[in-house]
Design a protein around this motif. Structure first.
Motif, PDB file in Angstrom:
ATOM      1  N   GLN A   1       6.712  10.165   8.665  1.00 10.52           N
ATOM      2  CA  GLN A   1       6.133   8.833   8.540  1.00 10.52           C
ATOM      3  C   GLN A   1       5.469   8.476   9.858  1.00 10.52           C
ATOM      4  O   GLN A   1       5.465   9.262  10.802  1.00 10.52           O
TER       5      GLN A   1
ATOM      6  N   GLU B   1       0.839  -1.180   0.000  1.00 10.86           N
ATOM      7  CA  GLU B   1       0.000   0.000   0.000  1.00 10.86           C
ATOM      8  C   GLU B   1       0.883   1.242   0.000  1.00 10.86           C
ATOM      9  O   GLU B   1       2.036   1.206   0.439  1.00 10.86           O
TER      10      GLU B   1
ATOM     11  N   SER C   1       1.193   3.970   1.673  1.00 12.53           N
ATOM     12  CA  SER C   1       1.826   4.478   2.882  1.00 12.53           C
ATOM     13  C   SER C   1       2.789   3.472   3.483  1.00 12.53           C
ATOM     14  O   SER C   1       3.554   3.798   4.371  1.00 12.53           O
ATOM     15  N   GLY C   2       2.760   2.245   3.003  1.00 14.57           N
ATOM     16  CA  GLY C   2       3.672   1.243   3.508  1.00 14.57           C
ATOM     17  C   GLY C   2       3.199   0.534   4.746  1.00 14.57           C
ATOM     18  O   GLY C   2       3.985  -0.099   5.434  1.00 14.57           O
ATOM     19  N   GLN C   3       1.915   0.633   5.049  1.00 13.95           N
ATOM     20  CA  GLN C   3       1.430  -0.030   6.250  1.00 13.95           C
ATOM     21  C   GLN C   3       0.904  -1.430   5.952  1.00 13.95           C
ATOM     22  O   GLN C   3       0.996  -2.310   6.796  1.00 13.95           O
ATOM     23  N   TRP C   4       0.396  -1.631   4.755  1.00 10.74           N
ATOM     24  CA  TRP C   4      -0.243  -2.903   4.443  1.00 10.74           C
ATOM     25  C   TRP C   4       0.414  -3.549   3.246  1.00 10.74           C
ATOM     26  O   TRP C   4       1.010  -2.894   2.408  1.00 10.74           O
TER      27      TRP C   4
ATOM     28  N   ARG D   1       8.446   3.583   1.264  1.00 13.10           N
ATOM     29  CA  ARG D   1       9.114   4.674   1.963  1.00 13.10           C
ATOM     30  C   ARG D   1      10.364   4.239   2.684  1.00 13.10           C
ATOM     31  O   ARG D   1      11.123   5.090   3.149  1.00 13.10           O
TER      32      ARG D   1
ATOM     33  N   HIS E   1       9.390  -1.527  -0.348  1.00 12.07           N
ATOM     34  CA  HIS E   1       8.537  -0.732   0.520  1.00 12.07           C
ATOM     35  C   HIS E   1       8.548   0.689  -0.034  1.00 12.07           C
ATOM     36  O   HIS E   1       9.589   1.186  -0.436  1.00 12.07           O
TER      37      HIS E   1
ATOM     38  N   TRP F   1      -0.403   6.569  12.227  1.00 10.03           N
ATOM     39  CA  TRP F   1       0.096   6.362  10.866  1.00 10.03           C
ATOM     40  C   TRP F   1      -0.147   7.570   9.977  1.00 10.03           C
ATOM     41  O   TRP F   1       0.349   7.614   8.866  1.00 10.03           O
TER      42      TRP F   1
END
Lengths: 655, 436
Positions: B276, A331, A333-336, A637, A635, B228
């Motif tokens: 971030q 994703e 934002s790199g969270q999922w 970011r 990833h 987040w």
């Protein structure tokens, strides 16, 4: 002239001059005096001409005068008389007897001087200066024309006929061997057999001359009576028989009491034959050895330490799939993390902990998953067989969820009210089971790529022929074919990260199309056997292409349509390549269970070509059914790499 | 001196030592210099000291000790230690002994329904755990669940106990991936067999992405949370309906839902600066908030003005942060690599860590200072280990391997226990750690 001739001949006869002659000479002298301007006009007294005087030797007269009368010879004085006369007369030495005219002539002082000057080799007249300064009477200055303006005569341009005839004659003579130009060189009859050939003339003449190898000189052991230490014992001789034939010593020293007892050498013929063989068969080639430090041939690359951070170690594993994971997507934002597997499931993972949040199950194996690039719309496009699902992940806040639900909802299937052609290409359906949209294609879909704005996405059906690549618009639920003619079998398609350019890669080539002008911009020739994957640098000017033969090509769009660099790293198929969005990194993953991480720096300065440095080989996956790592993604970011393996594990490599 | 096992080492080198301690009698030994073999290790020294104590006090139960020479824990044999630190063996060596810090007892793990994501043991009366089944639980002791906090719609990422002075009852804040924080109130006094399910009295909305961490001010008036969405938000914790906005929200809320008592709150202020995900926040003093983020930085914020006063840049993603140690100034942080780093922000001109502990083999998920000791901290890692550290040695004092999977959180409890929760859905309590 007359004077000189007479004087020279009669210098010695001066003693014989008489009185009469003197008086005559004074007469003639007077005559001479009269015509001083021209000596030639003085006529001699005698007119007999140039006849030998011997003719008149016995006559009374010596000749005739102008009037034809005889000129009587004067009476000769006797010697005593003439001697006395000469002794008395101080000027006697100046008197010269003129035999022709039979008279005595006295040399004047002036004439004497003249004679002296002549004898000294000077000019006769003292007032004549032989070295007088040259006075050029012609005035050369300001002359417009040369003295002679005549053109060069023709003969100066024509080769001489006679010369050429002479040359022809000489050439013929040389050909016939009549003329030998140089002597034949005498061949040396003897030469120094053991001498050093290195300085021979032959070597100087031929650059590549290699002297024949010398045979070994006889030593002490070849003596007829060598010292005892050279004589091998019987055991040694026996052991020679066990040795390999080529290693066996050729000559065994033996002792003889005298030269007489030495037998004939039984190997003589064989030795000479072998020597001849050696000379004839031994290849004598000068080895060209270049001393180059192999280190210096390597390009100067920056140290890996300076290029940190890049993924190095695997810290996290995402376990849960039961079959090979073929596609992953992260994703924005790199969270999922979304992953699709051959077990027919799509899973959403939490990147941070490795927790599986959600599972969708499908009937067929999942081919491709792709997150929407917009953070506000956390939806996933999944290709399963002939269908593409747009799934709502349920992440995001209420407002976003509302928007997504609106986006993924439509009342009537669009397909029926469109033309028949479009129905067969793709049809949109509401999918209640998975809470999303189902797009039914007419062929199996291999990949789905989103446009950066998250509204359009393209699907590729390798078997779809002319309708292989489709572009869908999510907001209008509309499908369109690309307005270009496709050549070759499409493998994947990518949108340019910033411009309205669309890349389609076929098995051999990659074509960039301008979507606005609807024309082909560039064709990149990979030269690869089969392209498997493509990734575009976030700057948009560089493309990497992975191939089934394990080669990775880097294209710089500014340079040429040929690859800027080809990296041959993987021994097996490259399954995927990926660029990092912000770090200067790119990676390739392969069926050999490894992923390679490279530093790929693209400079904004157009003069500087991209710098590519291999950084790390990431291992850890195990092979399953001959497949290794199926997908790799960075990833967005962090300098982290996700790899999806055929061993149904997803790994995260961190810096 | 008649010591078993030492006499055998007659011919080895001997050093003159004197044992000193700050411990209270009967754990003291006579401060006389004695000669001991130089190849003794910690175990040898410990038996020696135990024997010495037993000499003076016959009914002494042996217990392990740890030994300090020049402020450094002895972790190898004595002669090697002297050699490594280049301390002269000629003069009388002064060895300070302290009680060995290691868990003595492993309590029965408290089972959860899902992964335990966070744990808080700052109140000695109970433990609060957050769980992936979106419930928070309150435990009186290991295995004794008293309350279940119910209401979040997604994974609870962080829990924090709010110590409010002058207010009886307990307030707990939870942060969840459903983008909200909730505040809960309960009483520990009532003890019933079945856990009581309670609902939040206040919902704090404002984050646009999952909330990752929560921390309470020491006065208990405010909490801050990192998310987040790259922001840190500050919230009021009071339940008074003085604010007009809150009342109106409550009314509207009341129309929609059955639960009338739920308040909604909005952020008092937002600290923007991280680029971030903010993964961890701590609020040790009234004015200062420390935060760690995935953008590789630790930032120090002024809570009043919202100004960012200090940045420490690490090269790795940071997952956890705690402030403590010497005069509560050292910053410990761990992240996407196996190294636990400790910075001293008082040291000017450098952002290099003063300590680095690297015995873990995977990401560090949590680190906590002991709130009394200057030297002890606990860290947990995805490699399934919880490690107990002392600043005076580079080796971990103890490694707790009670978890089968990733350990996601760890904390101290009651000053002598380590509590940890992990992906094996267990809350482990290791007690009997005599730090002081």
């Amino acid at each position: 002239m007359r004077y000189t001739g007479v004087v020279n001949s009669d210098v010695d006869d001066g003693l014989h001059n008489d009185q009469e002659n003197q008086s005559n000479s004074s007469e003639s002298h007077q005559g001479v005096e009269e015509s001083d301007s021209s000596e030639d006009e003085v006529a001699p007294r005698n007119t007999v001409g140039d006849v030998p005087l011997v003719w008149y030797k016995d006559e009374e007269h010596i000749g005739y005068d102008l009037n034809g009368k005889k000129i009587k010879k004067r009476t000769r004085k006797d010697k005593v008389e003439s001697f006395l006369e000469s002794a008395d007369d101080a000027k006697n030495w100046l008197k010269v007897y003129d035999e022709y005219n039979d008279e005595e002539v006295e040399v004047t002082k002036k004439e004497l001087k003249l004679i002296n000057r002549l004898l000294k080799g000077k000019a006769p007249h003292s007032d004549f200066d032989p070295y007088a300064p040259y006075v050029d009477w012609f005035k050369w200055d300001d002359a417009k024309h040369p003295l002679s303006n005549a053109p060069e005569p023709k003969r100066r341009f024509i080769p001489s006929k006679w010369e050429s005839k002479k040359v022809v004659k000489l050439v013929r003579a040389i050909r016939m061997g009549l003329i030998k130009r140089d002597k034949p060189k005498e061949e040396q009859q003897f030469y120094h057999l053991w001498g050093d050939d290195s300085s021979s003339t032959e070597k100087a003449n031929h650059l590549s001359f290699i002297p024949a190898p010398k045979s070994k000189l006889p030593g002490h052991e070849e003596s007829y009576n060598p010292s005892l230490e050279y004589i091998p014992t019987q055991e040694e001789i026996n052991s020679y028989q066990l040795m390999f034939e080529e290693d066996r010593p050729k000559f065994i020293p033996r002792r003889y009491t005298s030269l007489r007892s030495i037998p004939a050498y039984d190997n003589a013929v064989k030795d000479v034959f072998e020597r001849c063989l050696d000379l004839y068969l031994c290849p004598r080639v000068r080895k060209k050895r270049i001393n180059i430090d192999p280190e210096s041939l390597k390009p100067k690359l920056p140290s890996r330490r300076d290029l940190k951070p890049y993924p190095v170690t695997c810290y996290l594993e995402y376990k849960g799939h039961t079959d090979a994971v073929v596609s992953i997507s992260i994703e924005a934002s790199g969270q999922w993390l979304a992953s699709g597997s051959l077990d027919g499931t799509v899973r959403i993972w939490e990147v941070e902990t490795g927790r599986c949040l959600r599972v969708w199950e499908f009937e067929e194996a999942v081919k491709f998953v792709a997150w929407n690039p917009l953070r506000e719309i956390p939806i996933v496009a999944v290709s399963v067989g002939q269908e593409v699902f747009i799934l709502n992940t349920g992440l995001g806040d209420e407002e976003e969820q509302k928007n997504i639900k609106e986006l993924l909802h439509f009342e009537t299937p669009v397909a029926p009210d469109d033309s028949g052609d479009k129905v067969s290409v793709a049809s949109w359906h509401q999918d209640d089971k998975h809470e999303g949209i189902r797009l039914r294609h007419f062929k199996t879909v291999s990949s789905v790529e989103w446009h950066r704005k998250g509204d359009y996405f393209s699907t590729v059906m390798p078997a779809g022929e002319s309708r292989a690549v489709l572009i869908h618009q999510l907001s209008k639920k509309h499908t369109q074919r690309i307005p270009f003619k496709l050549r070759g079998l499409p493998v994947s398609s990518v949108f340019h990260p910033t411009k309205k350019i669309f890349f389609i890669s076929t098995k051999k080539n990659i074509r960039a199309y301008d979507l606005q002008k609807q024309k082909l911009i560039k064709k990149l020739e990979t030269g690869l056997r089969e392209v498997s994957s493509i990734s575009v640098h976030p700057g948009g000017d560089n493309i990497i292409v992975g191939s089934r033969e394990g080669k990775l090509c880097w294209f710089d769009m500014d340079l040429s349509s040929k690859p800027y660099r080809i990296l041959k790293c993987h021994p097996k198929d490259i399954t995927n390549v990926a660029f990092h969005r912000s770090y200067p990194l790119f990676a390739s993953c392969s069926d050999d269970c490894t992923a390679y991480v490279f530093h790929g720096m693209v400079y904004s300065d157009l003069n500087q070509n991209p710098l590519i440095v291999p950084l790390e080989i990431l291992r850890g996956h195990t092979s399953s059914n001959g497949r290794g790592v199926m997908d790799c993604k960075f990833h967005p970011r962090q300098p982290w790499l996700f790899t999806a393996g055929a061993d149904s594990v997803i790994k995260l490599y961190c810096h | 001196m008649d010591i078993d096992g030492v006499n055998e080492e007659e011919n080895s080198r001997r050093v003159q030592v004197r044992f000193v301690t700050k411990l209270k009698p009967p754990m003291t030994v006579p401060p006389l210099p004695i000669a001991i073999p130089s190849n003794l290790t910690r175990l040898g020294l410990s038996t020696l000291v135990n024997n010495l104590i037993q000499n003076g006090n016959p009914d002494w139960n042996t217990q392990p000790f740890d030994f300090l020479i020049d402020g450094e824990l002895v972790r190898m044999s004595l002669d090697k230690f002297l050699l490594a630190k280049s301390i002269s063996a000629e003069k009388i060596l002064e060895i300070e002994y302290i009680k060995a810090v290691a868990p003595r007892k492993e309590e029965e793990p408290s089972l959860h329904d899902d992964w335990v994501s966070s744990v808080d043991g700052s109140d000695p009366r109970f433990i609060v755990t957050g769980c992936y089944d979106s419930l928070a639980r309150v435990w009186k002791a290991a295995g004794e669940c008293t309350h279940i906090l119910e209401g979040h719609s997604d994974v609870i990422a962080s829990v924090g106990v709010i110590n409010r002075k002058g207010v009886e009852g307990i307030t707990v804040a939870t942060a969840s991936k459903d983008r909200t924080l909730r505040l809960w109130k309960f009483d520990t006094e009532d003890s019933i067999n079945n856990p009581i399910r309670i609902r939040a009295f206040k919902i704090l909305r404002g984050h646009t992405k999952s909330v990752q961490c929560v921390a309470a001010q020491n006065t208990g008036d405010m909490v801050c949370s990192g998310s987040w969405d790259n922001t840190i938000k500050l919230w009021q914790t009071n339940d008074s309906q003085s604010d007009g906005d809150l009342v109106s929200i409550k009314k509207r809320k009341g129309n929609d839902q059955a639960d009338e008592s739920q308040l909604e709150g909005e952020a008092v202020s937002t600290l923007v600066g991280h680029t971030q995900c903010v993964s961890s926040v701590v609020w040790p003093q009234q004015e200062t908030i420390y935060s760690a983020s995935w953008d590789h930085s630790v930032r120090l914020w002024d809570a009043e003005t919202g100004k960012n006063s200090l940045d420490i840049f690490c090269t790795k993603v940071l997952n956890c942060l705690d402030v403590g140690g010497e005069s509560s100034a050292l910053i410990a942080a761990g992240g996407s690599d196996p190294i636990l780093r400790i910075w001293d922000p008082r040291k000017p001109g450098t952002s290099a860590p003063v300590f680095q502990f690297s015995s873990h083999t995977s990401w560090i998920s949590a680190c906590k200072w002991h709130d009394k000791s200057w030297f002890h901290l606990v860290s947990s890692s995805y490699d399934g280990k919880v490690m107990l550290w002392d600043l005076r040695t580079a080796w971990p004092l103890a490694v707790i391997e009670s978890h089968k999977d990733k350990v996601l959180c760890a904390d101290w409890w009651k000053g002598d226990s380590i509590i940890s929760g992990g992906a094996d859905s267990k809350l482990c309590v290791s007690s009997g750690i005599s730090v002081l």
